[in-house]
Motif scaffolding. Structure first.
Motif, PDB file in Angstrom:
ATOM      1  N   ASP A 162      -1.660  -3.984   9.977  1.00 45.76           N
ATOM      2  CA  ASP A 162      -1.058  -2.703   9.450  1.00 45.76           C
ATOM      3  C   ASP A 162       0.217  -2.465  10.117  1.00 45.76           C
ATOM      4  O   ASP A 162       0.449  -2.798  11.206  1.00 45.76           O
ATOM      5  CB  ASP A 162      -2.206  -1.846   9.215  1.00 45.76           C
ATOM      6  CG  ASP A 162      -2.634  -1.054  10.773  1.00 45.76           C
ATOM      7  OD1 ASP A 162      -1.727  -1.026  11.567  1.00 45.76           O
ATOM      8  OD2 ASP A 162      -3.610  -1.096  11.014  1.00 45.76           O
TER       9      ASP A 162
ATOM     10  N   ARG B 235       1.617   8.217   3.542  1.00 45.98           N
ATOM     11  CA  ARG B 235       1.319   7.163   2.293  1.00 45.98           C
ATOM     12  C   ARG B 235       2.409   7.621   1.213  1.00 45.98           C
ATOM     13  O   ARG B 235       2.428   8.751   0.775  1.00 45.98           O
ATOM     14  CB  ARG B 235      -0.057   7.250   1.722  1.00 45.98           C
ATOM     15  CG  ARG B 235      -0.388   6.692   0.421  1.00 45.98           C
ATOM     16  CD  ARG B 235      -0.143   5.170   0.401  1.00 45.98           C
ATOM     17  NE  ARG B 235      -1.273   4.302   1.531  1.00 45.98           N
ATOM     18  CZ  ARG B 235      -2.360   4.229   1.094  1.00 45.98           C
ATOM     19  NH1 ARG B 235      -2.916   4.191  -0.163  1.00 45.98           N
ATOM     20  NH2 ARG B 235      -3.410   3.369   1.903  1.00 45.98           N
TER      21      ARG B 235
ATOM     22  N   ASP C  68       1.904   2.353   2.686  1.00 47.42           N
ATOM     23  CA  ASP C  68       1.842   3.101   4.086  1.00 47.42           C
ATOM     24  C   ASP C  68       3.182   2.902   4.905  1.00 47.42           C
ATOM     25  O   ASP C  68       3.632   1.768   5.031  1.00 47.42           O
ATOM     26  CB  ASP C  68       0.701   2.351   4.927  1.00 47.42           C
ATOM     27  CG  ASP C  68      -0.623   2.767   4.368  1.00 47.42           C
ATOM     28  OD1 ASP C  68      -0.869   3.695   3.695  1.00 47.42           O
ATOM     29  OD2 ASP C  68      -1.407   1.805   4.634  1.00 47.42           O
TER      30      ASP C  68
ATOM     31  N   THR D  44       0.811  -1.323   0.231  1.00 49.45           N
ATOM     32  CA  THR D  44       0.085  -0.179  -0.111  1.00 49.45           C
ATOM     33  C   THR D  44       0.866   1.384   0.084  1.00 49.45           C
ATOM     34  O   THR D  44       0.180   2.303  -0.369  1.00 49.45           O
ATOM     35  CB  THR D  44      -0.929  -0.084   1.312  1.00 49.45           C
ATOM     36  OG1 THR D  44       0.000   0.027   2.476  1.00 49.45           O
ATOM     37  CG2 THR D  44      -1.774  -1.313   1.420  1.00 49.45           C
TER      38      THR D  44
END
Length: 739
Positions: free
Chosen positions: A340, A231, A222, A220
């Motif tokens: 995450d 990000r 992130d 992603t």
């Protein structure tokens, strides 16, 4: 040759590499098929030998083997008259045949160990590697237990020249399995029972320096740096683009953990092996970054090429000897399982906080292996007998342990030893297993106990020696009529593969730890015959007990937090942190084993390569390579401790006493024919054994349950598929099911 021709030839060579790799795979597949068929033939020969009127000659004709090869599989079929065998001089060896892999040598004389039928539970004596060490827990290929012949145990000449070890080998079927070393006589043998001069494990007098660390989801983009989440745009996700993006956002970063996305696998389909793909990714050229060469004496830092947990080490092109930035996988510590980067960051925070309660100077290093070693070094005593440090074994002894002390037991039991259709498949997994076997370890130089010396000991002293921290060279006989699983490992084809013979009457020669030998002699079914050929016995000590106790305390705190915390994200973080503690102990123990060191590096194309290297990959700019440097003068190398833990864990897979419940658990406490497989610290059986579980290290947790009828797995892939189904079924029908 001009540059254009050179590049064209390189392209041709890459294509040829792919063709060679395909051919090698075809050969490996054919060899695997041949090995499987050979093993199947050996099992059938052994089964036929069970018929009371069986004869070697017709079995040899039917199998395509010589009579000598059949006798090696089934010694009971030896047509030589007993009187002739008994009258044959001990030094006389039969002439070599086409089926003999090595000329047979006289059998060494052993001394039978006493059967310890008064006890049932195995004692609790007690994984390595350079960087990172996820391989410590990874199982070898699953293999069926094979019958191993007694007549094929061979010994080489006593000693051909000083320091040269004569081999001890066991033959399975009509081929020779791995040759194990033995301890020679004279001065060369004395070096095995010695320590390395001037090399001891000392408590450090410095504090490790923490490195600025960030957590990145490469899928992603992130990034979590301290308490900020951003990000990033990672472009094509090459190392240079990742480093540029991260350093532009979080200057001063020294370590990047990839939590998801595995960028090193991008484009893997273009390569013949996953390792080639990883090596190519690590060496994608960048204008601003180059491979770090290391600092101080560590001139061969380079990258660490691993299929799933590689380590990339980079330095700015403008200052290649300057600060290094690492790109690593968080999978070295635990499987984030979709968490995450912020949760992963919190897991590391909780991990540090839990460890700091026990080590006020704790620093989380790049890998759990490095961290475990550093934490252990800070428990080395400053008072008492070992205040000056623990001595490191001789290089000869470290080599012997490397060759003869395996890790976890991995075995798939095939029909007809188990039903072709199982009534169920139940997975029992030992919680934090290795932590159970750290309370006692051998310290100092070992004593050598030869067969003659063992024979001279009173039985009480023999039992004491076998129950001590020890490593034994033994000849093993499986009792006639034995129907359960094998108890002791025998060497099998492959660098570090083992099988567990279980056919009654089978004999083989091997090395085994004291815990396993004790279990074979005291098991609850029937004592095995063990002849001691040689052995090494250490003084009992507790060099890793304090370290393990503190890790177990941190693990218990985090495990409890993962169940009681009011915030779901923090519960997940605490669970991941508890898994990290497990990795610190697991890989820390593996680190003691100190395998022969492998170092890697890269060299610009056109420059000479270091001697003895294995080329891992090449592009237009650099050649990536690795080489083995053998055993280093590592002050923290203690394979005797790792071997003891592994031996204790394998013994506990067979039999372990739960004293609080007055219950014995393990594979030997379920009916014969109901054990389907072993995988490191797990056992798979065909019914619920109802073993008590309190969440303590070493206890058996039911982790999967698949109701039958279930076809018996015949390959590792089939076993893993059934395992996953069993875990899913158990999770769907209970509130627990996780470890």
């Amino acid at each position: 040759m001009d540059r254009q021709t050179y590049n064209a030839r390189l392209a041709d060579l890459r294509e040829l590499r792919g063709e060679v790799a395909q051919a090698e795979k075809a050969v490996a597949a054919a060899q695997a098929t041949l090995d499987k068929l050979t093993a199947q033939r050996a099992r059938r020969v052994a089964e036929l030998a069970g018929y009371e009127k069986a004869q070697a000659a017709p079995i040899a004709k039917a199998s395509g083997l010589s009579v000598a090869a059949v006798v090696r599989i089934a010694p009971l079929l030896d047509p030589t008259p007993a009187a002739v065998r008994e009258a044959r001089p001990a030094a006389e060896a039969p002439a070599p045949t086409a089926d003999t892999a090595t000329p047979p040598q006289p059998e060494p004389v052993g001394t039978a160990a006493p059967a310890m039928t008064t006890a049932v539970a195995a004692p609790q004596p007690t994984p390595a590697v350079e960087e990172p060490t996820p391989v410590v827990e990874a199982p070898a290929a699953v293999s069926a237990a094979l019958p191993v012949s007694a007549a094929a145990v061979a010994r080489g000449p006593r000693e051909t020249e000083p320091g040269v070890q004569a081999p001890s080998s066991t033959v399975v079927g009509d081929g020779e399995v791995r040759v194990l070393p033995w301890i020679p006589e004279g001065p060369a043998g004395d070096r095995f029972a010695a320590v390395t001069s001037g090399l001891v494990s000392k408590r450090p007098n410095f504090v490790q320096q923490a490195r600025a660390t960030v957590f990145l989801d490469a899928a992603t983009g992130d990034l979590v740096a301290r308490d900020h989440t951003l990000r990033l745009s990672l472009g094509a996700k090459t190392p240079g683009e990742i480093l540029d993006a991260v350093l532009a956002t979080a200057p001063g970063t020294e370590r990047i953990y990839i939590t998801d996305g595995a960028p090193w696998h991008l484009g893997a389909e273009r390569y013949s092996t996953l390792k080639d793909a990883v090596a190519a990714w690590l060496n994608i050229p960048s204008e601003r970054w180059t491979t770090a060469t290391g600092r101080g004496k560590d001139k061969l830092a380079g990258h660490f090429v691993h299929q799933r947990q590689p380590v990339g080490r980079y330095a700015p092109t403008a200052a290649p000897d300057g600060d290094m930035v690492e790109i690593r996988s968080v999978g070295e510590w635990f499987d984030p399982d979709g968490a995450d980067p912020a949760i992963v960051r919190d897991a590391f925070r909780l991990l540090w906080q839990a460890l700091r309660r026990h080590w006020d100077d704790v620093v989380l290093m790049g890998s759990p292996s490095q961290t475990g070693r550093d934490l252990w070094s800070r428990t080395i005593p400053t008072k008492g007998k070992w205040a000056g440090g623990y001595p490191v074994m001789s290089e000869e002894l470290r080599g012997l342990l490397h060759a003869t002390a395996g890790q976890g037991r991995t075995e798939l039991v095939l029909p007809p030893r188990v039903p072709a259709e199982l009534p169920a498949l139940v997975e029992y997994d030992r919680t934090f297993a290795y932590a159970k076997h750290t309370w006692k370890s051998g310290v100092g130089a070992p004593q050598r106990i030869t067969a003659a010396r063992f024979a001279a000991l009173p039985e009480k002293e023999q039992v004491k020696a076998l129950m001590s921290c020890s490593h034994w060279h033994v000849r093993v006989t499986v009792p006639q009529g034995w129907e359960h699983v094998g108890l002791l490992p025998a060497p099998a084809p492959g660098e570090r593969n083992w099988v567990y013979p279980a056919t009654g009457g089978t004999q083989f020669t091997t090395w085994a730890g004291g815990a396993e030998v004790y279990t074979a002699l005291s098991n609850p079914i029937a004592p095995w015959r063990i002849e001691v050929l040689d052995g090494l016995v250490w003084e009992d000590g507790k060099p890793i007990d304090d370290w393990a106790k503190q890790l177990k305390s941190a693990w218990a705190d985090l495990t409890n937090l993962s169940t009681v915390h009011g915030d779901e994200r923090q519960r997940t973080a605490a669970y991941l942190a508890s898994r990290a503690v497990r990795s610190i102990l697991l890989f820390g123990i593996g680190g003691f084993a100190q395998r022969p060191r492998t170092v890697g590096g890269s060299t610009p194309v056109g420059e000479p390569l270091p001697a003895g290297v294995e080329i891992l990959g090449q592009d237009d700019r650099v050649v990536t390579w690795q080489r083995s440097t053998g055993f280093s003068r590592d002050p923290y190398a203690h394979p005797e401790w790792a071997a003891g833990v592994w031996s204790g864990a394998r013994a506990a897979l067979l039999s372990m006493k739960m004293r609080e419940d007055n219950v014995s658990v393990g594979a030997l406490h379920v009916p014969a024919g109901s054990v389907v497989a072993f995988r490191t610290d797990a056992v798979y059986v065909t019914a619920d054994a109802s073993w008590p579980y309190h969440g303590q290290p070493g206890e058996y947790l039911m982790k999967g349950h698949l109701p039958g009828p279930v076809p018996a797995p015949t390959t590792e892939e089939e076993l893993l598929a059934l395992r996953d189904q069993g875990r899913a079924h158990l999770a769907a029908h209970t509130a627990g099911g996780s470890r």
